[in-house]
Scaffold this motif. Structure first.
Motif, PDB file in Angstrom:
ATOM      1  N   LEU A 154      49.288  36.004  43.124  1.00 33.65           N
ATOM      2  CA  LEU A 154      48.345  36.256  44.206  1.00 33.65           C
ATOM      3  C   LEU A 154      48.471  35.248  45.331  1.00 33.65           C
ATOM      4  CD1 LEU A 154      46.509  36.849  41.351  1.00 33.65           C
ATOM      5  CD2 LEU A 154      45.049  37.735  43.140  1.00 33.65           C
ATOM      6  N   ASP A 155      48.154  35.708  46.533  1.00 30.80           N
ATOM      7  CA  ASP A 155      48.060  34.833  47.696  1.00 30.80           C
ATOM      8  C   ASP A 155      46.608  34.405  47.868  1.00 30.80           C
ATOM      9  OD1 ASP A 155      50.777  34.895  48.425  1.00 30.80           O
ATOM     10  OD2 ASP A 155      50.519  36.843  49.391  1.00 30.80           O
ATOM     11  N   THR A 156      46.153  33.611  46.946  1.00 24.80           N
ATOM     12  CA  THR A 156      44.833  32.998  47.027  1.00 24.80           C
ATOM     13  C   THR A 156      44.838  31.798  46.095  1.00 24.80           C
ATOM     14  OG1 THR A 156      42.444  33.424  47.041  1.00 24.80           O
ATOM     15  CG2 THR A 156      43.693  34.256  45.163  1.00 24.80           C
ATOM     16  N   SER A 157      43.812  30.992  46.163  1.00 27.78           N
ATOM     17  CA  SER A 157      43.759  29.802  45.311  1.00 27.78           C
ATOM     18  C   SER A 157      43.249  30.155  43.923  1.00 27.78           C
ATOM     19  CB  SER A 157      42.847  28.753  45.948  1.00 27.78           C
ATOM     20  OG  SER A 157      41.501  29.209  45.972  1.00 27.78           O
ATOM     21  N   ALA A 158      43.591  29.319  42.957  1.00 22.58           N
ATOM     22  CA  ALA A 158      43.102  29.510  41.597  1.00 22.58           C
ATOM     23  C   ALA A 158      41.575  29.496  41.527  1.00 22.58           C
ATOM     24  CB  ALA A 158      43.715  28.459  40.675  1.00 22.58           C
ATOM     25  N   PRO A 159      40.884  28.567  42.211  1.00 27.22           N
ATOM     26  CA  PRO A 159      39.417  28.595  42.147  1.00 27.22           C
ATOM     27  C   PRO A 159      38.794  29.864  42.721  1.00 27.22           C
ATOM     28  CG  PRO A 159      40.154  26.420  42.821  1.00 27.22           C
ATOM     29  CD  PRO A 159      41.368  27.319  42.855  1.00 27.22           C
ATOM     30  N   ARG A 160      39.392  30.435  43.771  1.00 31.34           N
ATOM     31  CA  ARG A 160      38.870  31.696  44.299  1.00 31.34           C
ATOM     32  C   ARG A 160      38.925  32.782  43.216  1.00 31.34           C
ATOM     33  NH1 ARG A 160      35.568  32.162  48.775  1.00 31.34           N
ATOM     34  NH2 ARG A 160      36.544  31.365  50.666  1.00 31.34           N
ATOM     35  N   GLY A 257      50.082  26.383  44.213  1.00 33.01           N
ATOM     36  CA  GLY A 257      49.940  25.730  45.506  1.00 33.01           C
ATOM     37  C   GLY A 257      48.479  25.785  45.918  1.00 33.01           C
ATOM     38  N   HIS A 258      48.215  25.361  47.124  1.00 33.59           N
ATOM     39  CA  HIS A 258      46.838  25.319  47.621  1.00 33.59           C
ATOM     40  C   HIS A 258      46.266  26.717  47.814  1.00 33.59           C
ATOM     41  CE1 HIS A 258      43.570  22.902  49.057  1.00 33.59           C
ATOM     42  NE2 HIS A 258      43.542  23.485  50.237  1.00 33.59           N
ATOM     43  N   GLU A 259      47.148  27.702  48.098  1.00 32.17           N
ATOM     44  CA  GLU A 259      46.679  29.053  48.402  1.00 32.17           C
ATOM     45  C   GLU A 259      47.460  30.120  47.637  1.00 32.17           C
ATOM     46  OE1 GLU A 259      46.942  29.464  52.621  1.00 32.17           O
ATOM     47  OE2 GLU A 259      45.167  28.233  52.997  1.00 32.17           O
ATOM     48  N   ARG A 260      48.055  29.740  46.524  1.00 30.58           N
ATOM     49  CA  ARG A 260      48.794  30.709  45.695  1.00 30.58           C
ATOM     50  C   ARG A 260      48.546  30.395  44.225  1.00 30.58           C
ATOM     51  NH1 ARG A 260      52.359  34.165  47.240  1.00 30.58           N
ATOM     52  NH2 ARG A 260      53.399  34.087  45.218  1.00 30.58           N
ATOM     53  N   ASP A 290      40.671  44.293  42.580  1.00 24.36           N
ATOM     54  CA  ASP A 290      40.275  42.947  43.002  1.00 24.36           C
ATOM     55  C   ASP A 290      41.223  42.350  44.033  1.00 24.36           C
ATOM     56  OD1 ASP A 290      37.877  42.126  41.636  1.00 24.36           O
ATOM     57  OD2 ASP A 290      39.012  42.150  39.760  1.00 24.36           O
ATOM     58  N   ARG A 291      42.527  42.597  43.855  1.00 26.05           N
ATOM     59  CA  ARG A 291      43.540  41.882  44.621  1.00 26.05           C
ATOM     60  C   ARG A 291      43.322  41.903  46.132  1.00 26.05           C
ATOM     61  NH1 ARG A 291      48.836  40.222  44.056  1.00 26.05           N
ATOM     62  NH2 ARG A 291      49.087  41.148  41.998  1.00 26.05           N
ATOM     63  N   PRO A 292      43.201  43.080  46.786  1.00 29.55           N
ATOM     64  CA  PRO A 292      43.114  43.042  48.257  1.00 29.55           C
ATOM     65  C   PRO A 292      41.876  42.310  48.770  1.00 29.55           C
ATOM     66  CG  PRO A 292      42.671  45.249  47.417  1.00 29.55           C
ATOM     67  CD  PRO A 292      43.190  44.458  46.269  1.00 29.55           C
ATOM     68  N   VAL A 293      40.777  42.396  48.033  1.00 27.11           N
ATOM     69  CA  VAL A 293      39.558  41.735  48.478  1.00 27.11           C
ATOM     70  C   VAL A 293      39.688  40.222  48.314  1.00 27.11           C
ATOM     71  CG1 VAL A 293      37.080  41.513  48.117  1.00 27.11           C
ATOM     72  CG2 VAL A 293      38.167  43.745  47.913  1.00 27.11           C
ATOM     73  N   VAL A 294      40.162  39.789  47.151  1.00 27.94           N
ATOM     74  CA  VAL A 294      40.286  38.351  46.903  1.00 27.94           C
ATOM     75  C   VAL A 294      41.304  37.724  47.856  1.00 27.94           C
ATOM     76  CG1 VAL A 294      40.974  36.625  45.203  1.00 27.94           C
ATOM     77  CG2 VAL A 294      39.556  38.542  44.500  1.00 27.94           C
ATOM     78  N   GLN A 297      39.924  36.892  51.420  1.00 30.90           N
ATOM     79  CA  GLN A 297      38.915  35.862  51.634  1.00 30.90           C
ATOM     80  C   GLN A 297      39.472  34.704  52.459  1.00 30.90           C
ATOM     81  OE1 GLN A 297      37.796  35.834  47.226  1.00 30.90           O
ATOM     82  NE2 GLN A 297      35.836  35.321  48.172  1.00 30.90           N
ATOM     83  N   SER A 298      38.646  34.234  53.369  1.00 27.96           N
ATOM     84  CA  SER A 298      39.040  33.133  54.242  1.00 27.96           C
ATOM     85  C   SER A 298      37.947  32.070  54.240  1.00 27.96           C
ATOM     86  CB  SER A 298      39.267  33.654  55.661  1.00 27.96           C
ATOM     87  OG  SER A 298      39.568  32.606  56.546  1.00 27.96           O
ATOM     88  N   PRO A 299      38.329  30.827  53.965  1.00 27.36           N
ATOM     89  CA  PRO A 299      39.675  30.352  53.667  1.00 27.36           C
ATOM     90  C   PRO A 299      40.094  30.733  52.251  1.00 27.36           C
ATOM     91  CG  PRO A 299      38.113  28.565  53.417  1.00 27.36           C
ATOM     92  CD  PRO A 299      37.338  29.726  53.961  1.00 27.36           C
TER      93      PRO A 299
END
Length: 338
Positions: A154-160, A257-260, A290-294, A297-299
């Motif tokens: 995913l292109d988002t952070s683990a905490p998200r 990474g920070h966002e992956r 879930d994927r497209p919504v998560v 999210q910004s940031p």
């Protein structure tokens, strides 16, 4: 950086067989390989770099023989034993390599169908729940069946992604007809406790029209969440009345990474007539919602107010996610937060 002192999943166990495998964790290139022995097939995780001339050890091969298992470098054939120390240099067979002629070795364990790696031994005592990889044991009954789903990149952070997993109030909108309904959007957030073992959420409830792969009717579901690790969460859910099916789902994430990130779901079910393939297909479908919504999210990093006031507002149903953010802040988690 505390993240390097924690255990993280890096790859599914079944992907590490007879040949070395390359992967990465927190920017560190790794080579994983198996050592066949009397006590089973132990997995090793080393830096993917030969100490001789820097070639990738993952391009080499695993040797077995009278001297035990060794990993052979693809460049000059140097052979490294299970401890990481070089055991043989083909160009100089009489040479006895000194202790410094060794690969960089990291701790590795296998749990829940995944290989877990820790890059650094903790410099200070960690909370009790962080000393080992997260536990996931829904029950000792042989009737519990376990299936591993993923990986999902995913292109988002683990905490998200963890926060999304803990959030009940999105079910009626993101998973309408599957895990929720707009007409039953109200949820009961439950009671949240934070301790040495992480977070525990009890008595949460949500209405679900199709709460599991084999369901054909809706029901109120009772939820319990455990968050034993900043990048992992475990859900146990049961129908509050009349349904024989019990489910437990563990989310394990590798921060890339920070966002992956890359995620796996370990699913355990009791009384569910769905096949393993149907369970995986169900999880794939839910995650695809879930994927497209998560990812939108910004940031992408989770705003916990680490360096500045948090930039998001909260509602009454956000009690669990607010506590999770405070948990990350207390641990000093930087990767994937802002």
């Amino acid at each position: 950086m505390i993240e390097t002192q924690l255990w993280h999943p890096v790859i599914a166990s079944h992907q590490v067989r007879d040949e070395p495998v390359a992967c990465a964790l927190l920017g560190q290139a790794l080579v994983l390989w198996r050592e066949q022995g009397h006590d089973g097939a132990r997995v090793h995780a080393w830096a993917d770099r030969c100490p001789h001339r820097g070639a990738q050890l993952s391009l080499g091969r695993v040797l077995t023989g009278l001297h035990g298992a060794r990993l052979e470098c693809p460049y000059h054939g140097w052979q490294f034993g299970a401890s990481g120390r070089c055991q043989h240099v083909p160009a100089a067979p009489d040479f006895v390599p000194p202790a410094g002629h060794a690969a960089t070795v990291f701790e590795a364990r296998e749990h829940h169908g995944l290989v877990w790696v820790r890059l650094q031994t903790p410099v200070e005592a960690l909370a009790a729940g962080l000393v080992d990889p997260p536990a996931f044991a829904p029950g000792n009954d042989a009737a519990w069946r376990q299936v591993l789903c993923g990986p999902y990149e995913l292109d988002t952070s683990a905490p998200r992604l963890v926060e999304n997993f803990l959030d009940l109030s999105h079910f009626g909108f993101v998973h309408e007809g599957w895990l929720g309904e707009r007409s039953h959007a109200q949820v009961h957030a439950g009671a949240v406790e934070e301790g040495e073992a992480g977070l525990v959420v009890r008595d949460a409830r949500a209405w679900q029209p199709r709460a599991f792969a084999g369901a054909d009717a809706g029901a109120w579901m009772a939820y319990r969440y455990d968050v034993p690790h900043p990048y992992a969460a475990i859900l146990r859910k049961d129908a509050t009345e009349g349904d024989p099916v019990s489910n437990a789902i563990a989310l394990f994430i590798r921060p890339d990474g920070h966002e992956r990130c890359t995620a796996w779901f370990a699913m355990a079910t009791q009384g569910d007539s769905a096949t393993d393939q149907e369970l995986v297909a169900f999880q794939d479908s839910v995650f695809a919602q879930d994927r497209p919504v998560v990812e939108s999210q910004s940031p992408r990093a989770l705003p916990i107010g680490r360096s500045a006031p948090a930039t998001e507002v909260h509602g009454p149903a956000d009690r669990v996610s607010s506590t999770y953010r405070r948990y990350l802040l207390r641990l000093g988690i930087e990767l994937g937060t802002c």
